[in-house]
Scaffold this active site. Structure first.
Site, short mmCIF file in Angstrom:
data_model
loop_
_atom_site.label_atom_id
_atom_site.label_comp_id
_atom_site.label_asym_id
_atom_site.label_seq_id
_atom_site.Cartn_x
_atom_site.Cartn_y
_atom_site.Cartn_z
N TYR A 18 30.43 33.64 41.83
CA TYR A 18 31.71 34.93 41.28
C TYR A 18 31.85 35.53 42.72
O TYR A 18 30.96 35.36 43.69
CB TYR A 18 30.93 35.97 39.67
CG TYR A 18 31.82 36.95 40.50
CD1 TYR A 18 33.10 36.50 39.20
CD2 TYR A 18 31.82 38.07 40.59
CE1 TYR A 18 34.09 38.07 39.19
CE2 TYR A 18 32.42 39.29 40.12
CZ TYR A 18 33.62 39.10 39.51
OH TYR A 18 34.53 39.86 39.33
N GLU A 24 39.97 39.20 43.32
CA GLU A 24 38.48 38.30 42.63
C GLU A 24 38.17 37.17 42.93
O GLU A 24 39.26 36.63 42.13
CB GLU A 24 38.46 39.06 41.13
CG GLU A 24 37.29 38.55 40.05
CD GLU A 24 37.72 38.89 38.67
OE1 GLU A 24 38.78 38.74 37.92
OE2 GLU A 24 37.04 39.43 38.35
#
Lengths: 394, 307
Positions: free
Chosen positions: A116, A204
């Site tokens: 991530y 993101e």
């Protein structure tokens, strides 16, 4: 301002951030051309809407999954046909869902491991922060809650930019080595440049992946921009997709009104963001449900109030309206005159409670009273909220 | 006394020749505020005239400060130039820059805030209503009004008010004044995610000010600044404090007017902040109509007189 995944990935490529090869199609007629640009083999088909949870979403036609893996390009074309033009409902879209107007085909990558990576503003320090985790492909809030030791943060000093030692530190903590480490370091640096140069609000990448051959790729991309900075990025404004926005919010913005639709039945019209939020809150406090957030700004001119009433009345759920204006500098009588004219112009039939306070309020209230309109005056916010809740319940 | 500014503070206005800046310059002059200079690059040597007032205009903040002794600036310049206007105040060594401008890009503020580190100038805002220290005259005339707040709703006294929101501040001040409770200083810190002065910074100043007997702390969803202030209050502040948080009904992920008013996680919701307020001994106003009453309850519990 939000953009689609396919647009975000094109932006990433411009900044040298590697992504799986892909092509977008805006209609079934474009499927062949889009697929022709990709190699034969496993292909992903991804619905393009401004909402998360696409993979687990369901189309209103019953088809399950807004993101699908296909073994061949022929399969991908068939699946894309079930998505385009149909409405996808995800946890983030609400029950109405969003119509899929673009489908994105990408090469299905071999995934070795998922990570991530995100870049956003850290409000506490007023600095950009890079957030990374070895746990990719899952909800990051869950990682932060369950295994905070697997979440790494790096604050970037805006005076110097992202430092090499910070990138090395991040790479080490994420457990990268060899070619992967080199590629990941490059990707992080380029992604930060993309964030900074474009005035992004948030980037993101979930998941960021490694492949068996040592590549590091952004498999997904969610990017939003600071709307205050759009004036210096015409190339980003061009990416705006009005289909993804509420038409009432677009209409409101033309009159410098800040409007957000909610689920309730009591509409409100307020000056100032803080007062508008707390007007919604006080409606709920007294047992009603707010239909919207609406901030008319400091002025509240007649034209604005007319436009605001029209937008409010475009919501069929609305059963009553609460106007709450603190006329600090503005003359309350001018505001009252505007409200009276606006009510007459739009032929308002719903219950209306007006709470005016501030400069020249006595004359303002007299104007409301003399208008002959069936509106109710409220003295305080609490009084006005209780009155409208009662009128709507009746 | 008061915090940040006194009725004698000399102020300059950047953007005094614009519509917005000019209108509020006049209102401040009418309130009795010592507006001693205007700054508009290229218009140095001209004057801003209002009634009997004749305010000299300078090309730079440094020139204006040097010639007039102004120590505080009110910034009304448009968003693309506002970051630069703040830095000009820092360079001129002013005590305080109050940025009223709404819509400054976050990146500009990130850089400005970094550049201000270690410098003497304090920044209030941006996207804020400004700051008022009420005077002793009729309708608090003779005070120092910097920004866009209505001066006449104030009354000189002993309560400090700090808030992100303009109209919600006026609401609180109006309630206080209606109950004959005056204020030391009312401070708007602004609704943007990056601002110069936090709730906590202002609370510390009020706590140290002997004339301030109680405070109202008004916050909203987004960020954790109110939580930080509340925890400090619990540990350090003996004065009564009332609190209000706007946005209990705001949906997550939507920006509610203010750039900073957006719920991003579980810590920055209204419910989470209200829970921390209660835990920290802050008397929570159940509705915005209850702000002054909440402070009265807090004061009564601590045996403090507010008037």
């Amino acid at each position: 301002m939000n953009i689609h995944e396919y647009q975000a990935k094109a932006l990433f490529e411009k900044f040298g951030v590697p992504v799986p090869k892909g092509a977008a199609a805006k209609s079934a007629a474009e499927f062949d051309a889009a697929l022709a640009s990709l190699p034969e083999g496993p292909t992903m088909v991804k619905s393009q809407i401004h909402a998360g949870g696409r993979g687990k979403g369901t189309f209103t036609n019953g088809f399950k999954g807004g993101v699908k893996f296909c073994k061949t390009k022929a399969d991908a074309k068939e699946i894309a046909g079930k998505m385009i033009g149909n409405t996808l409902v995800t946890v983030q879209t609400g029950p109405a869902g969003r119509k899929v107007q673009t489908v994105y085909f990408t090469v299905a990558s071999d995934i070795k491991k998922e990570y991530y990576l995100a870049i956003l503003l850290d409000r506490a320090s007023s600095k950009p922060v890079i957030v990374a985790s070895t746990e990719g492909g899952v909800e990051i809030e869950k990682v932060a809650h369950d295994t905070p030791e697997k979440l790494f943060k790096v604050l970037v000093d805006p005076a110097y930019g992202l430092a090499d030692f910070q990138v090395r530190d991040l790479i080490t903590r994420l457990g990268f080595a060899g070619a992967e480490a080199k590629n990941a370091a490059k990707l992080i640096r380029q992604l930060y440049t993309c964030y900074w140069e474009t005035d992004a609000a948030m980037i993101e990448v979930n998941p960021l992946i490694t492949t068996p051959t040592g590549e590091v790729l952004a498999l997904d991309a969610k990017v939003s921009f600071d709307s205050n900075a759009l004036y210096r990025h015409p190339e980003i404004v061009a990416l705006r997709d009005l289909n993804e926005e509420d038409p009432k919010e677009i209409e409101a913005s033309k009159y410098s009104l800040s409007y957000i639709a909610l689920d309730g039945n009591i509409a409100c019209l307020v000056n100032g963001a803080g007062l508008a939020m707390s007007t919604m809150d006080i409606i709920q406090h007294f047992g009603g449900t707010p239909a919207n957030f609406l901030d008319v700004g400091g002025g509240a001119s007649k034209d604005q109030v007319v436009a605001a009433f029209k937008i409010i009345l475009g919501d069929p759920n609305v059963k009553g309206i609460l106007v709450n204006i603190f006329g600090g500098i503005m003359d309350c009588n001018v505001i009252a005159t505007g409200i009276v004219e606006a009510v007459k112009e739009v032929g308002l039939k719903l219950p209306l409670v007006v709470r005016l306070e501030g400069n020249n309020v006595v004359a303002g209230k007299a104007t409301l009273k003399a208008s002959g309109l069936a509106l109710v005056s409220g003295d305080t916010m609490a009084d006005a909220a209780q009155k409208i809740v009662k009128l709507v319940a009746a | 006394m008061s915090i940040l500014i006194t009725p004698d503070t000399k102020i300059l206005i950047q953007g005094i020749t614009g519509d917005f800046g000019g209108r509020h310059a006049k209102l401040s002059l009418d309130y009795g505020t010592k507006v001693v200079a205007g700054v508009t690059p290229g218009k140095g040597g001209q004057f801003f005239e209002h009634g009997t007032h004749k305010v000299p205009i300078f090309n730079s903040v440094a020139d204006a400060a040097k010639a007039t002794g102004a120590t505080v600036s009110a910034i009304f310049v448009p968003p693309p130039f506002a970051g630069d206007a703040i830095l000009e105040c820092v360079d001129a060594g002013l005590d305080l820059a109050v940025a009223i401008t709404e819509g400054i890009p976050v990146k500009d503020m990130v850089r400005v805030k970094r550049a201000m580190q270690g410098k003497k100038t304090r920044l209030l805002g941006p996207n804020c209503p400004g700051v008022v220290t009420p005077g002793t005259g009729k309708d608090s005339f003779g005070g120092c009004r910097i920004g866009i707040a209505p001066g006449y709703i104030h009354k000189q006294g002993h309560v400090g008010v700090v808030s992100r929101s303009g109209t919600l501040t006026y609401e609180a001040v109006f309630q206080l004044t209606s109950k004959n409770i005056g204020q030391t200083t009312c401070v708007g810190i602004g609704g943007d995610p990056v601002n110069g002065t936090s709730h906590l910074d202002v609370i510390k100043l009020f706590n140290a000010d002997p004339e301030t007997h109680g405070m109202i702390l008004i916050g909203e969803i987004g960020g954790t600044a109110e939580v930080e202030a509340a925890r400090w209050i619990k540990a350090n502040c003996k004065k009564p404090v009332a609190g209000f948080i706007a946005g209990a009904t705001a949906p997550a992920g939507r920006r509610m007017g203010h750039a900073g008013a957006i719920v991003g996680g579980t810590e920055d919701t209204a419910a989470a902040k209200i829970a921390v307020f209660k835990e920290c001994g802050i008397e929570v106003a159940v509705t915005p109509s209850d702000m002054a009453d909440a402070l009265l309850r807090a004061a009564k519990a601590k045996g403090v007189t507010l008037t």
